[in-house]
Design a protein around this motif. Structure first.
Motif, PDB file in Angstrom:
ATOM      1  N   GLU A  38      -2.790  24.625   8.632  1.00 23.37           N
ATOM      2  CA  GLU A  38      -2.077  25.716   7.963  1.00 23.37           C
ATOM      3  C   GLU A  38      -1.789  25.403   6.493  1.00 23.37           C
ATOM      4  OE1 GLU A  38       1.095  23.073   9.815  1.00 23.37           O
ATOM      5  OE2 GLU A  38      -0.868  23.874  10.370  1.00 23.37           O
TER       6      GLU A  38
ATOM      7  N   ARG B 170      -4.960  26.242   4.543  1.00 22.05           N
ATOM      8  CA  ARG B 170      -5.113  27.695   4.514  1.00 22.05           C
ATOM      9  C   ARG B 170      -4.114  28.331   3.543  1.00 22.05           C
ATOM     10  NH1 ARG B 170      -7.553  31.237   7.818  1.00 22.05           N
ATOM     11  NH2 ARG B 170      -9.131  29.596   7.686  1.00 22.05           N
ATOM     12  N   HIS B 171      -2.900  27.782   3.509  1.00 24.10           N
ATOM     13  CA  HIS B 171      -1.883  28.299   2.584  1.00 24.10           C
ATOM     14  C   HIS B 171      -2.359  28.177   1.139  1.00 24.10           C
ATOM     15  CE1 HIS B 171       2.070  29.259   0.969  1.00 24.10           C
ATOM     16  NE2 HIS B 171       2.079  28.114   0.304  1.00 24.10           N
TER      17      HIS B 171
ATOM     18  N   ASP C  33      -5.298  30.593   0.520  1.00 22.38           N
ATOM     19  CA  ASP C  33      -4.814  31.968   0.377  1.00 22.38           C
ATOM     20  C   ASP C  33      -4.244  32.220  -1.017  1.00 22.38           C
ATOM     21  OD1 ASP C  33      -5.567  32.627   2.929  1.00 22.38           O
ATOM     22  OD2 ASP C  33      -3.566  32.385   3.807  1.00 22.38           O
ATOM     23  N   GLN C  34      -3.801  31.154  -1.676  1.00 20.26           N
ATOM     24  CA  GLN C  34      -3.307  31.285  -3.047  1.00 20.26           C
ATOM     25  C   GLN C  34      -4.436  31.221  -4.074  1.00 20.26           C
ATOM     26  OE1 GLN C  34       0.307  28.941  -4.086  1.00 20.26           O
ATOM     27  NE2 GLN C  34       0.331  28.316  -1.948  1.00 20.26           N
TER      28      GLN C  34
END
Length: 293
Positions: free
Chosen positions: A253, A256-257, A260-261
């Motif tokens: 995660e 992925r965080h 995503d940014q």
């Protein structure tokens, strides 16, 4: 390079008299053509007018527009010369040097920085964009201690070098015109906690911090290192990047965080003392890359 149409020419030729006058009016935006106007707005270059191009095209009166649409991935001669002088790389490529750092006894902080400078110099000489140091490579500074310290005392001693470390590494990034992923260094933060922080020194002089989110059980038990709570991308001249320190790469995660940014590169400085630990980090990094490509 190709030919385009002028589908409204047959309706406008009486008004403008010649095809040249009609095209000039389109270029100056005094007249709109559904095809040529669109092409010019999208950076097509008009080379000239081709008479008798396609007699069957009565709307264009047989004329064709000689056009060029340049590929943005193909460099012109001037840009190509600049790229050759900077390692022969394309603008969308990045060169990274990863340092395998051997711990040696040092007699002073200056000697430590001299060792770091060597690696920065080598990667910069190869026109590198980033040089990456390993997690906790500043543990080398403990070799200057005159007597053995407890784990807690050792980490506390390291935190005292933080201002010197940040200033010296920032200076190297500026002097050698390279972005430095500064491994990690135990740092006492304003709220009194000790965090394992990766400092990122950009060649424009800015300094960014990324704390390790998940300290290992040993870090927490022996050194009382606590995890950070923020994870953000860092904007660089090579695009947005993210940093995950060692164990953090094992948590999908987090990667992925950052992705995503908008992170395009994930740097993972790490330090392991067993082969299985090294392989775990390596395979997890490969997995994070596949998951977020």
């Amino acid at each position: 390079v190709f030919a385009g149409r002028l589908p409204t020419l047959s309706k406008r030729i009486k008004k403008f008299g010649t095809v040249e006058a009609y095209v000039e009016a389109i270029q100056s935006k005094q007249q709109r053509d559904p095809v040529l106007s669109f092409q010019l707005r999208n950076d097509f270059e008009l080379i000239g007018i081709i008479p008798n191009y396609l007699d069957a095209d009565t709307q264009s009166l047989g004329y064709g527009m000689h056009l060029m649409w340049r590929n943005p991935k193909v460099l012109d001669d001037e840009t190509l010369a600049e790229e050759k002088s900077y390692g022969g790389r394309h603008p969308d490529s990045v060169r990274v040097g990863s340092v395998q750092y051997k711990q040696r006894k040092v007699a002073s902080f200056e000697e430590f920085i001299d060792m770091v400078r060597y690696f920065v110099d080598v990667v910069a000489d190869y026109k590198g964009d980033f040089v990456v140091f390993p997690e906790l490579f500043t543990l080398q500074l403990l070799s200057m201690e005159p007597e053995e310290l407890t784990p807690m005392e050792a980490i506390e001693s390291l935190t005292k070098y933080t201002p010197q470390f940040v200033e010296a590494m920032r200076d190297l990034a500026l002097r050698y015109n390279i972005n430095i992923i500064g491994g990690s260094h135990p740092t006492r933060v304003p709220n009194g906690r000790v965090e394992n922080i990766c400092y990122v020194f950009l060649r424009d002089g800015t300094v960014h911090e990324q704390a390790k989110i998940h300290p290992t059980p040993n870090e927490a038990y022996w050194w009382n290192i606590q995890g950070g709570s923020e994870l953000d991308v860092i904007q660089t001249d090579c695009g947005p990047i993210g940093v995950l320190i060692c164990y953090d790469s094992e948590f999908p995660e987090l990667a992925r965080h950052l992705t995503d940014q908008g992170a395009q590169i994930l740097f993972v400085p790490f330090c392991t003392d067993e082969r299985q630990g090294y392989l775990r980090v390596r395979y997890c990094c490969q997995a994070r890359a596949v998951e977020n490509q």
